[in-house]
Design a protein around this motif. Structure first.
Motif, short mmCIF file in Angstrom:
data_model
loop_
_atom_site.label_atom_id
_atom_site.label_comp_id
_atom_site.label_asym_id
_atom_site.label_seq_id
_atom_site.Cartn_x
_atom_site.Cartn_y
_atom_site.Cartn_z
N ALA A 4 -8.29 82.22 -24.15
CA ALA A 4 -8.65 81.45 -25.35
C ALA A 4 -9.45 82.28 -26.36
O ALA A 4 -10.44 81.82 -26.92
N GLY A 5 -9.03 83.50 -26.58
CA GLY A 5 -9.68 84.33 -27.58
C GLY A 5 -10.86 85.14 -27.08
O GLY A 5 -11.36 85.99 -27.80
N SER A 6 -11.32 84.89 -25.87
CA SER A 6 -12.43 85.67 -25.31
C SER A 6 -11.89 86.62 -24.26
O SER A 6 -10.90 86.34 -23.59
N VAL A 7 -12.57 87.76 -24.12
CA VAL A 7 -12.15 88.78 -23.18
C VAL A 7 -13.35 89.23 -22.36
O VAL A 7 -14.45 89.44 -22.89
N THR A 8 -13.14 89.36 -21.05
CA THR A 8 -14.16 89.94 -20.19
C THR A 8 -13.56 91.11 -19.43
O THR A 8 -12.36 91.14 -19.14
N VAL A 9 -14.42 92.07 -19.12
CA VAL A 9 -14.02 93.25 -18.35
C VAL A 9 -14.96 93.37 -17.16
O VAL A 9 -16.15 93.62 -17.35
N ASN A 10 -14.44 93.14 -15.97
CA ASN A 10 -15.29 93.10 -14.77
C ASN A 10 -16.46 92.14 -14.96
O ASN A 10 -17.57 92.39 -14.49
N GLY A 11 -16.24 91.06 -15.67
CA GLY A 11 -17.28 90.07 -15.91
C GLY A 11 -18.12 90.32 -17.15
O GLY A 11 -18.85 89.42 -17.60
N ALA A 12 -18.05 91.51 -17.72
CA ALA A 12 -18.79 91.82 -18.95
C ALA A 12 -18.02 91.27 -20.15
O ALA A 12 -16.80 91.45 -20.25
N ALA A 13 -18.73 90.62 -21.06
CA ALA A 13 -18.08 90.00 -22.22
C ALA A 13 -17.87 91.01 -23.34
O ALA A 13 -18.75 91.83 -23.64
N VAL A 14 -16.69 90.96 -23.95
CA VAL A 14 -16.43 91.74 -25.16
C VAL A 14 -17.07 90.97 -26.32
O VAL A 14 -16.64 89.88 -26.68
N THR A 15 -18.13 91.54 -26.89
CA THR A 15 -18.87 90.86 -27.95
C THR A 15 -18.38 91.23 -29.35
O THR A 15 -18.62 90.50 -30.31
N GLN A 16 -17.72 92.36 -29.47
CA GLN A 16 -17.11 92.77 -30.75
C GLN A 16 -15.88 93.61 -30.47
O GLN A 16 -16.00 94.75 -30.01
N PRO A 17 -14.70 93.09 -30.73
CA PRO A 17 -13.49 93.87 -30.49
C PRO A 17 -13.11 94.72 -31.70
O PRO A 17 -13.63 94.53 -32.81
N ASP A 18 -12.21 95.65 -31.46
CA ASP A 18 -11.49 96.34 -32.53
C ASP A 18 -12.37 97.10 -33.52
O ASP A 18 -12.22 96.98 -34.74
N VAL A 19 -13.31 97.89 -33.02
CA VAL A 19 -14.00 98.86 -33.87
C VAL A 19 -13.12 100.10 -33.87
O VAL A 19 -13.06 100.84 -32.90
N MET A 20 -12.41 100.31 -34.97
CA MET A 20 -11.36 101.31 -34.99
C MET A 20 -11.90 102.72 -35.21
O MET A 20 -12.85 102.93 -35.96
N ALA A 21 -11.28 103.68 -34.54
CA ALA A 21 -11.59 105.09 -34.71
C ALA A 21 -10.29 105.84 -34.94
O ALA A 21 -9.20 105.31 -34.73
N SER A 22 -10.39 107.10 -35.34
CA SER A 22 -9.19 107.87 -35.64
C SER A 22 -8.40 108.22 -34.39
O SER A 22 -7.20 108.48 -34.47
#
Length: 205
Positions: free
Chosen positions: A166-184
């Motif tokens: 539902a739009g939220s993502v966790t990684v090993n239980g850690a929450a993604v608080t800001q997605p898609d910070v783009m780099a080159s």
């Protein structure tokens, strides 16, 4: 994941009508009709000012460089950058990639057991630090729109348990608080915990 000109036209017509009503009086008095340009200049200025001060037009200061450049410029990853440098991974994460990095913030590192971070940054624990950092990195450029639930292999070798719901993502239980910070050379997803591989016991450091 992440704006109406009819009123302006009405004002111009109203100003023109007023000027036409005044013109016969000015002629009758023997005066020269004056050309008034103040109406247009005063009505145009606010529109121009608003366009130049729109904050949404400003680019993100953290975008454009490599993953290491972006993390350094962001201001929330000072500890992560120091750890990357201590582990000798700066050149790797500045390379072509692409990479997807689940990046813990300074607050996430501060939440580790007392003294753990200091020990990890010691030269004799470089191998363990490298294991932990590469556990946060996945090969390939994976934006949030492509993240799905499942196990994903990290550069460390162990799998990351990712849950997308539902739009939220966790990684090993850690929450993604800001997605898609783009780099080159990839993308950063900000997380609120430090991920430790199952093969590492930081209490023994």
């Amino acid at each position: 994941m992440y704006f109406s000109t009819p009123v302006k036209s009405f004002k111009k017509l109203s100003g023109l009508a007023a000027a036409l009503m005044i013109l016969p009086v000015a002629v009758a008095c023997g005066g020269e009709p004056a050309t008034d340009t103040t109406i247009d200049s005063t009505t145009e200025a606010p529109t121009d000012t608003a366009a130049t001060t729109d904050p949404s037009a400003a680019p993100m200061a953290t975008e454009g460089g490599t993953i290491v450049d972006v993390a350094t410029a962001n201001g929330s990853f000072d500890t992560l950058v120091s750890a990357i440098q201590a582990a000798g991974l700066a050149e790797t994460l500045s390379g072509e990639g692409p990479y997807t990095v689940f990046a813990p913030t300074d607050e996430a590192f501060a939440a580790l057991p007392e003294g753990t971070l200091d020990k990890l940054l010691l030269p004799e624990n470089k191998e363990v630090l490298t294991q932990i950092l590469t556990y946060h990195v996945v090969s390939g450029n994976i934006p949030s729109s492509d993240v799905t639930t499942g196990a994903v292999p990290s550069l460390e070798g162990g799998d990351l348990d990712i849950t997308a719901d539902a739009g939220s993502v966790t990684v090993n239980g850690a929450a993604v608080t800001q997605p898609d910070v783009m780099a080159s050379n990839g993308v950063i997803h900000v997380i609120d915990q430090v991920l430790v591989p199952p093969t590492v016991d930081v209490s023994t450091l």
